[in-house]
Design an enzyme around this catalytic site. Structure first.
Site, PDB file in Angstrom:
ATOM      1  N   HIS A 159      35.917  13.413  13.136  1.00 12.18           N
ATOM      2  CA  HIS A 159      34.875  13.040  13.943  1.00 12.18           C
ATOM      3  C   HIS A 159      33.885  12.289  13.365  1.00 12.18           C
ATOM      4  O   HIS A 159      32.911  11.767  14.118  1.00 12.18           O
ATOM      5  CB  HIS A 159      34.608  13.943  15.353  1.00 12.18           C
ATOM      6  CG  HIS A 159      35.654  14.414  15.995  1.00 12.18           C
ATOM      7  ND1 HIS A 159      36.216  13.391  16.844  1.00 12.18           N
ATOM      8  CD2 HIS A 159      36.303  15.552  16.101  1.00 12.18           C
ATOM      9  CE1 HIS A 159      37.246  14.018  17.535  1.00 12.18           C
ATOM     10  NE2 HIS A 159      37.206  15.200  17.327  1.00 12.18           N
ATOM     11  N   ASP A 195      45.471  14.748  15.610  1.00 13.25           N
ATOM     12  CA  ASP A 195      44.555  15.576  16.286  1.00 13.25           C
ATOM     13  C   ASP A 195      44.568  15.198  17.876  1.00 13.25           C
ATOM     14  O   ASP A 195      45.008  14.209  18.323  1.00 13.25           O
ATOM     15  CB  ASP A 195      43.254  15.572  15.681  1.00 13.25           C
ATOM     16  CG  ASP A 195      42.455  16.658  16.310  1.00 13.25           C
ATOM     17  OD1 ASP A 195      42.296  17.788  15.537  1.00 13.25           O
ATOM     18  OD2 ASP A 195      41.963  16.559  17.422  1.00 13.25           O
ATOM     19  N   HIS A 197      42.194  14.997  19.789  1.00 16.01           N
ATOM     20  CA  HIS A 197      40.765  14.320  19.907  1.00 16.01           C
ATOM     21  C   HIS A 197      41.122  12.955  19.163  1.00 16.01           C
ATOM     22  O   HIS A 197      41.691  12.760  18.006  1.00 16.01           O
ATOM     23  CB  HIS A 197      39.902  15.015  19.791  1.00 16.01           C
ATOM     24  CG  HIS A 197      39.798  16.137  20.654  1.00 16.01           C
ATOM     25  ND1 HIS A 197      40.089  17.317  20.086  1.00 16.01           N
ATOM     26  CD2 HIS A 197      39.346  16.460  21.755  1.00 16.01           C
ATOM     27  CE1 HIS A 197      39.995  18.247  21.101  1.00 16.01           C
ATOM     28  NE2 HIS A 197      39.430  17.634  22.068  1.00 16.01           N
ATOM     29  N   ASP A 284      45.538  20.746  17.875  1.00 16.42           N
ATOM     30  CA  ASP A 284      45.028  21.189  19.304  1.00 16.42           C
ATOM     31  C   ASP A 284      46.156  20.361  20.249  1.00 16.42           C
ATOM     32  O   ASP A 284      45.634  20.332  21.356  1.00 16.42           O
ATOM     33  CB  ASP A 284      43.557  21.048  19.403  1.00 16.42           C
ATOM     34  CG  ASP A 284      43.013  19.555  18.747  1.00 16.42           C
ATOM     35  OD1 ASP A 284      41.858  19.330  18.541  1.00 16.42           O
ATOM     36  OD2 ASP A 284      44.087  18.733  18.141  1.00 16.42           O
TER      37      ASP A 284
HETATM   38  N1  LIG Z   1      34.754  22.025  26.353  1.00 16.68           N
HETATM   39  C1  LIG Z   1      34.987  21.693  25.194  1.00 16.68           C
HETATM   40  C2  LIG Z   1      33.921  20.417  24.878  1.00 16.68           C
HETATM   41  C3  LIG Z   1      34.615  20.275  23.218  1.00 16.68           C
HETATM   42  N2  LIG Z   1      33.901  18.984  22.718  1.00 16.68           N
HETATM   43  C4  LIG Z   1      34.132  18.912  21.080  1.00 16.68           C
HETATM   44  C5  LIG Z   1      35.463  18.764  20.891  1.00 16.68           C
HETATM   45  C6  LIG Z   1      35.860  18.529  19.375  1.00 16.68           C
HETATM   46  C7  LIG Z   1      37.180  18.785  18.921  1.00 16.68           C
HETATM   47  C8  LIG Z   1      37.515  18.755  17.469  1.00 16.68           C
HETATM   48  S1  LIG Z   1      39.040  18.446  17.018  1.00 16.68           S
HETATM   49 ZN   LIG Z   2      40.629  17.812  18.117  1.00 18.34          ZN
END
Ligand SMILES: NCCCNCCCCCS
Ligand SMILES: [Zn+2]
Length: 342
Positions: A159, A195, A197, A284
């Site tokens: 990120h 990932d 995200h 994830d």
């Molecule tokens: N309610 C959870 C919000 C998470 N926000 C950041 C997520 C970062 C993922 C990194 S792989």
């Molecule tokens: Zn992630």
């Protein structure tokens, strides 16, 4: 497959994550790396190496000097300002405001971040530096002839933009590895982000470049983090037009559907004929992950690893997300074992 790991990851031990209006125990916690390491050992995946020190130059090939400087001094600047808690950004450059670097630490925290869930405290700098060294040591192994290497990175990196932290990420380990391959003579490098995200930082870093192909399969940004990048119409810009691929999936996506996107991505990579592949590996995507909504099962990570091996490319895996800590070891190492079995 060899694994690179640094005990310095544990210097990143923030106590807070802003979530749902409260400060919770961070999802991105030290036990994640310990669980994966235990599985690497338990499965006798291969040798485990400590990282070499590569200094700041390879980091600054991806990140701006002022951003690196900010990260190095953020915690001490925060303490010097007499703040009682951990450093958390709370003010950003909104639409119509001026994107300049303020003197004040609150302003600089906002200038150099895009999200508020990623607290900073003592040791964050050291851990982020060690994580980049872990990734660069894995890159050196592969550049030196290893078919693949597992960079057990913590904190993650995908990120992080050239000058933005967020999503638990500070240095974009996958981007730093890709740039290192390029600086050592590779003509083309592909970065595949699996990932849950979107790899917004990785996309942004190479968005106007055609020497690094960036690809990401992820949850619909309309519904999940990072929200403001990762849509399918983002295909690159200028020189980089056509060298970014986003594949977006809805809640409940199972491997049977997700793997069709993986196949699309793998064919795009094969066509690009890169000299090296970097896999930004988050697990994830797992059905039990607490902050995600795909439905991959542990065996699917074996299949994923096998498919990636069939690309026949020198490959560096950088550990990214995955927050079901009980299963994260099995799932991450399954990818490596699937790859090794080929
Ligand atoms: N309610 C959870 C919000 C998470 N926000 C950041 C997520 C970062 C993922 C990194 S792989
Ligand atoms: Zn992630």
């Amino acid at each position: 497959m060899k694994t690179v790991f640094s005990l310095l990851h544990s210097r990143r031990a923030v106590k807070t994550e802003l979530d749902g209006g409260v400060l919770i125990e961070p999802h991105e916690k030290p036990s994640r790396a310990e669980t994966i390491l235990a599985r690497v050992k338990g499965q006798a995946l291969g040798e485990i190496l400590e990282p070499e020190e590569f200094g700041l130059d390879p980091i600054r090939r991806v990140h701006s000097a002022d951003y690196v400087e900010f990260l190095e001094h953020c915690w001490t600047d925060w303490l010097a300002a007499g703040k009682p808690g951990e450093a958390i950004p709370a003010v950003w450059c909104g639409r119509g405001m001026r994107a300049r670097v303020p003197k004040d630490i609150d302003g600089r925290l906002g200038y150099y971040s895009f999200a508020a869930e990623t607290s900073i405290s003592d040791g964050t700098w050291e851990a982020a530096r060690a994580s980049a060294n872990v990734a660069l040591t894995a890159q050196k192994l592969v550049a030196g002839g290893e078919r693949a290497a597992f960079a057990l990175c913590r904190p993650p990196g995908h990120h992080a933009h050239a000058d933005l932290f967020g999503g638990y990420c500070f240095f974009n380990n996958a981007a730093i590895v890709a740039q290192a391959f390029r600086d050592q003579g590779a003509q083309r490098v592909a970065i595949l982000d699996v990932d849950f995200h979107h790899g917004n930082g990785t996309q942004a870093i190479f968005y106007q470049r055609r020497d690094v192909l960036t690809l990401s399969l992820h949850g619909d940004p309309d519904l999940v983090f990072p929200h403001f990048l990762g849509f399918e119409d983002e295909t690159g810009e200028g020189e980089g037009e056509g060298y970014n691929l986003n594949l977006v999936y809805p809640p409940g996506t199972p491997y049977a559907v997700w793997s069709q996107g993986l196949e699309t991505a793998c064919q795009r990579i094969a066509g690009f004929q890169p000299d090296a592949l970097v896999v930004a590996l988050g697990v994830d995507t797992f059905e039990e992950d607490p902050i995600s909504f795909f439905k991959l099962k542990s065996d699917d990570y074996l299949t994923l690893g096998q498919r990636l091996q069939r690309l026949g490319l020198p490959t560096v895996f950088t550990m990214e997300g995955g927050y079901d800590v009980d299963a994260i070891g099995v799932n991450a190492v399954n990818v490596m074992q699937g790859f090794d079995r080929g």
